[in-house]
Scaffold this motif. Structure first.
Motif, PDB file in Angstrom:
ATOM      1  N   GLN A   1       1.349   6.037   3.723  1.00  0.00           N
ATOM      2  CA  GLN A   1       0.527   6.655   4.578  1.00  0.00           C
ATOM      3  C   GLN A   1      -0.525   5.466   4.987  1.00  0.00           C
ATOM      4  OE1 GLN A   1       0.768   9.516   5.825  1.00  0.00           O
ATOM      5  NE2 GLN A   1      -0.565   8.938   7.366  1.00  0.00           N
ATOM      6  N   GLU A   2      -1.329   4.816   3.971  1.00  0.00           N
ATOM      7  CA  GLU A   2      -2.335   3.815   4.333  1.00  0.00           C
ATOM      8  C   GLU A   2      -1.633   2.750   5.106  1.00  0.00           C
ATOM      9  OE1 GLU A   2      -4.906   3.594   0.019  1.00  0.00           O
ATOM     10  OE2 GLU A   2      -2.904   2.663   0.261  1.00  0.00           O
TER      11      GLU A   2
ATOM     12  N   LEU B   1       0.853  -1.197   0.237  1.00  0.00           N
ATOM     13  CA  LEU B   1       0.033  -0.089   0.064  1.00  0.00           C
ATOM     14  C   LEU B   1       0.840   1.238   0.054  1.00  0.00           C
ATOM     15  CD1 LEU B   1      -2.479  -1.199   2.861  1.00  0.00           C
ATOM     16  CD2 LEU B   1      -2.920  -1.511   0.594  1.00  0.00           C
ATOM     17  N   SER B   2       0.456   2.452  -0.115  1.00  0.00           N
ATOM     18  CA  SER B   2       1.144   3.669   0.245  1.00  0.00           C
ATOM     19  C   SER B   2       1.503   3.637   1.514  1.00  0.00           C
ATOM     20  CB  SER B   2       0.301   4.752  -0.203  1.00  0.00           C
ATOM     21  OG  SER B   2      -0.829   4.855   0.977  1.00  0.00           O
TER      22      SER B   2
ATOM     23  N   ASN C   1      -1.495   4.440   8.584  1.00  0.00           N
ATOM     24  CA  ASN C   1      -2.642   4.472   9.313  1.00  0.00           C
ATOM     25  C   ASN C   1      -3.184   3.214   9.812  1.00  0.00           C
ATOM     26  OD1 ASN C   1      -2.698   7.222   8.674  1.00  0.00           O
ATOM     27  ND2 ASN C   1      -3.895   7.151   6.917  1.00  0.00           N
ATOM     28  N   GLN C   2      -3.121   2.078   9.182  1.00  0.00           N
ATOM     29  CA  GLN C   2      -3.681   0.842   9.331  1.00  0.00           C
ATOM     30  C   GLN C   2      -2.999   0.150  10.782  1.00  0.00           C
ATOM     31  OE1 GLN C   2      -5.216  -0.995   5.073  1.00  0.00           O
ATOM     32  NE2 GLN C   2      -3.520  -2.042   6.404  1.00  0.00           N
TER      33      GLN C   2
END
Length: 480
Positions: free
Chosen positions: A464-465, A461-462, A468-469
């Motif tokens: 940031q993603e 994923l990116s 965030n997770q």
């Protein structure tokens, strides 16, 4: 819906899980080997030095665990402070360290049964399979270790609170037996049995060689002290304030460090340690040989209890590392999922499989993995300390429920650990690893690099993603 673990652990449960994860059983029956290799002085002073380094470093864990109470510990801190690459490296190192410990328990359990229950020794050693690094592997011993690992896998699938209740009881009994051993050894023993603390030939400098023996033992000692980071890995499951999570880290390492030092000192004092170094089963045989069979049985009890609590704690910790990496996209996503009970079943299953994959090698080979595990642990500690300072600069306005008052202590611990690690990694020094251990290090690095390229580079994923997770919705404001 956020993929969050269930909050159910009290302060005492968190401390006991952490301390029980630190205080295992390997030292009970390996003290003879350690005394022979490092001298009683190297073992006791090396453990003191390792505990001091760990205590300094634990202060950074306390601050970060309170600030980011999410599963993943060092992995999460590395991602926040630096990037996903370092987060993966730290996670991969920790998986190697934790699996080395759980596999050692599997490999050593059969031998412990043979020692503790002599009537079963003919059966346990009736079918030899193969020998690795001078250690014979027997069929029934291997099956006994497999059953041990399987029992705690099943227990962990019931939920961390179930494991915590079992851990509490086992840990309290183990502490009482350890206090009895330490007190008996120090009170009934003699300082003359401890001195001279090192077996150094007359033509060699005692101070120099004694220092080298002490530093050399710090590496396996760091492996024995691994489990205090379990508190930060379980922070998401703690049903207490963030400040108390930080305090739990500090209490855990002080309890475990004091326990190890006192029991090892008592073992070195009850009889001349040079005699203990010739015995086959460490502290168990030492106290029996000293004329205190009841204390020998107490040491045996600690060994069995330590095997249980260590296996349980390391399996919990490793599964949370794998879960956090799966949740953040650093490992395949299925490893970051919870079942209907809120248990990271897939991560637990992966821990179980990896433990079996190493445990069949036998106790002799597992010593190699424990030594390399000490390197992994030390490196992850150093990274975490630098993460604390980086996060302080990067996010100066973040709330810090627990803040380390003496900010210079973590860096002292990190530099000390890093210096010893570098001396161990450099071939040709008196602290160098054995040849098979260098092979293990290289293979583990290459395997990690392959998985990183396959998972993170190609299908990730990116950034940031992923972060965030790992952080969860409730903690994403900490990135501001």
């Amino acid at each position: 819906m956020q993929n969050s673990l269930k909050r159910s652990l009290s302060f005492s449960a968190l401390v006991m899980l952490g301390a029980a994860g630190v205080i295992g059983s390997g030292w009970i029956y390996t003290t003879s080997n350690f005394f022979a290799q490092y001298g009683a002085g190297g073992v006791v002073l090396g453990m003191v030095l390792a505990a001091c380094l760990a205590a300094c470093i634990a202060l950074s864990y306390a601050e970060l665990a309170a600030q980011f109470p999410r599963a993943g510990g060092e992995i999460l801190y590395s991602f926040i402070a630096y990037n996903k690459t370092l987060a993966f490296i730290v996670g991969w190192l920790l998986i190697g360290a934790f699996i080395s410990s759980t596999a050692f328990y599997m490999a050593a359990f059969g031998g412990l049964i043979s020692t503790g229950i002599p009537s079963l020794k003919p059966l346990m050693e009736s079918i030899p399979l193969y020998s690795i690094s001078g250690s014979q592997v027997y069929l029934w011993g291997l099956l006994a270790g497999l059953i041990l690992v399987m029992v705690f896998f099943i227990l962990n699938t019931r939920g961390v609170d179930v494991g915590a209740r079992a851990q509490k009881l086992l840990f309290l009994v183990k502490v009482l037996l350890g206090v009895a051993l330490a007190a008996a050894g120090i009170v009934l023993g003699k300082w003359a049995n401890f001195w001279p603390a090192f077996a150094i030939p007359a033509e060699q400098n005692m101070a120099v060689q004694g220092t080298l023996h002490t530093f050399k033992f710090v590496i396996p000692a760091l492996t024995f002290l691994t489990g205090f980071s379990l508190v930060s890995l379980l922070a998401e499951e703690a049903n207490i304030s963030a400040q108390k999570i930080g305090k739990a880290v500090v209490v855990t390492i002080f309890l475990a460090g004091a326990y190890y030092v006192l029991v090892l000192l008592g073992t070195a004092m009850i009889i001349p340690w040079q005699q203990s170094a010739q015995l086959e089963f460490g502290a168990i045989a030492t106290f029996t040989h000293a004329g205190y069979p009841a204390l020998g049985y107490a040491a045996m009890g600690i060994a069995f209890l330590g095997m249980a609590t260590g296996s349980l704690g390391m399996a919990i910790g490793c599964s949370r590392i794998i879960f956090a990496m799966g949740r953040g996209g650093l490992l395949p996503a299925f490893l970051g999922r919870l079942n209907h009970k809120g248990v990271p079943l897939n991560a637990l299953l992966m821990t179980f499989i990896m433990t079996i994959a190493l445990g069949w090698l036998g106790k002799g080979a597992m010593i190699w993995f424990l030594d390399t595990g000490g390197i992994y642990v030390g490196l992850s500690w150093v990274v975490t300390v630098f993460c604390m300072y980086k996060i302080r600069r990067k996010f100066p306005n973040n709330p810090r429920p627990y803040q380390t008052k003496y900010g210079f202590l973590p860096i002292l611990g990190a530099l000390g650990a890093l210096g010893i690690i570098l001396m161990t990694l450099i071939p040709g020094t008196s602290l160098s690893l054995l040849a098979p251990e260098y092979v293990i290090l290289v293979c583990w690095i290459l395997l990690g690099a392959f998985i990183y390229c396959l998972q993170v580079r190609r299908h990730g994923l990116s950034d940031q993603e992923m972060l965030n997770q790992m952080l969860g919705e409730q903690d994403q404001d900490h990135q501001h």
